[in-house]
Write an enzyme that holds these catalytic residues in place. Structure first.
Site: not given
Ligand code: PGA
Length: 228
Positions: A6, A8, A86, A88, A155, A161, A191
């Site tokens: 991803n 982003k 997701h 976010e 997740e 993140g 992460s």
């Molecule tokens: P991350 O993000 O690996 O930076 O924790 C995972 C995601 O948003 O799917």
């Protein structure tokens, strides 16, 4: 394994081209998905197991939805794989369950592969596993868990993140419970990096990972694929 990147709000069209070229040269038997920013989509010439997907879309063919893209725009690039739910989108962009359900129904009507993300915030995790399960149940309530092109990504919001990976035992417990509800492939995200991915891959009900930060550099993403 299904191993998804991803990207982003990172990368440009030019850098995604380089990223994709590099990945396409890398031989792997695993299913690889790359979710670039919408401005960096193009028709990907790749081995069949490497595909682009969309981080977001609005559940319409076309129309007046300023700033959004719909089916016509995704069709232009042969995109048939989408992320929905997701954290976010839910927590930063304030997408509610009603919109998420509409997106799910629309994507299903198009036969798209859906990676449907669920996960609890820290305040819920602190209340213990029962609270976590109730929270996840609510996120799954209006979703067709028998949809043939479904992938479910667990997740935890607090692990995304932050560098804070969920405990393997907790991930195991959630994936085991999800496995009883659906035969869809189950991913973990939050992460994930080359140094911690092995023990996640080893979980019985883990079918792959959804990677944010550690996927943004192609070499780092390749290391995660290599561990599978
Ligand atoms: P991350 O993000 O690996 O930076 O924790 C995972 C995601 O948003 O799917």
């Amino acid at each position: 394994m299904i191993i998804s990147a991803n990207l982003k709000t990172n990368h440009t069209r030019e850098s995604v081209r380089k990223y994709a070229d590099e990945l396409c040269k890398f031989e792997t038997k695993h299913e690889i998905r790359i979710y670039p920013p919408q401005t960096a989509l193009f028709k990907l010439k790749s081995p069949k197991n490497i595909k682009f997907g969309a981080q977001n879309f609005y559940p319409v063919k076309n129309g007046s939805f300023t700033g959004e893209i719909g089916q016509e725009q995704l069709d232009e690039f042969d995109i048939k794989s989408v992320l929905i739910g997701h954290s976010e989108r839910r927590h930063v962009l304030n997408e509610n369950d009603e919109l998420i359900t509409k997106k799910f129904e629309f994507a299903k009507s198009q036969n798209w592969e859906i990676t449907y993300c669920i996960g609890e915030p820290k305040s819920v995790r602190q209340k213990g596993n029962k609270a976590v399960l109730e929270y996840l149940e609510a996120q799954l309530k209006n979703i067709d868990l028998f949809y043939k092109n479904l992938i479910v990504a667990y997740e935890p919001v607090w692990a995304i993140g932050t560098g804070d990976v969920a405990k393997v035992d907790d991930v195991k417990e959630i994936l085991d419970i999800l496995r009883k509800k659906t035969s869809a492939p189950l991913l973990y995200g939050g992460s994930v990096k080359a140094e911690n991915v092995k023990e996640i891959y080893e979980l019985k009900n883990c079918d792959g990972v959804l990677v944010g930060t550690a996927s943004w550099e192609v070499e780092s993403f390749k290391k995660i694929i290599q561990q599978a």
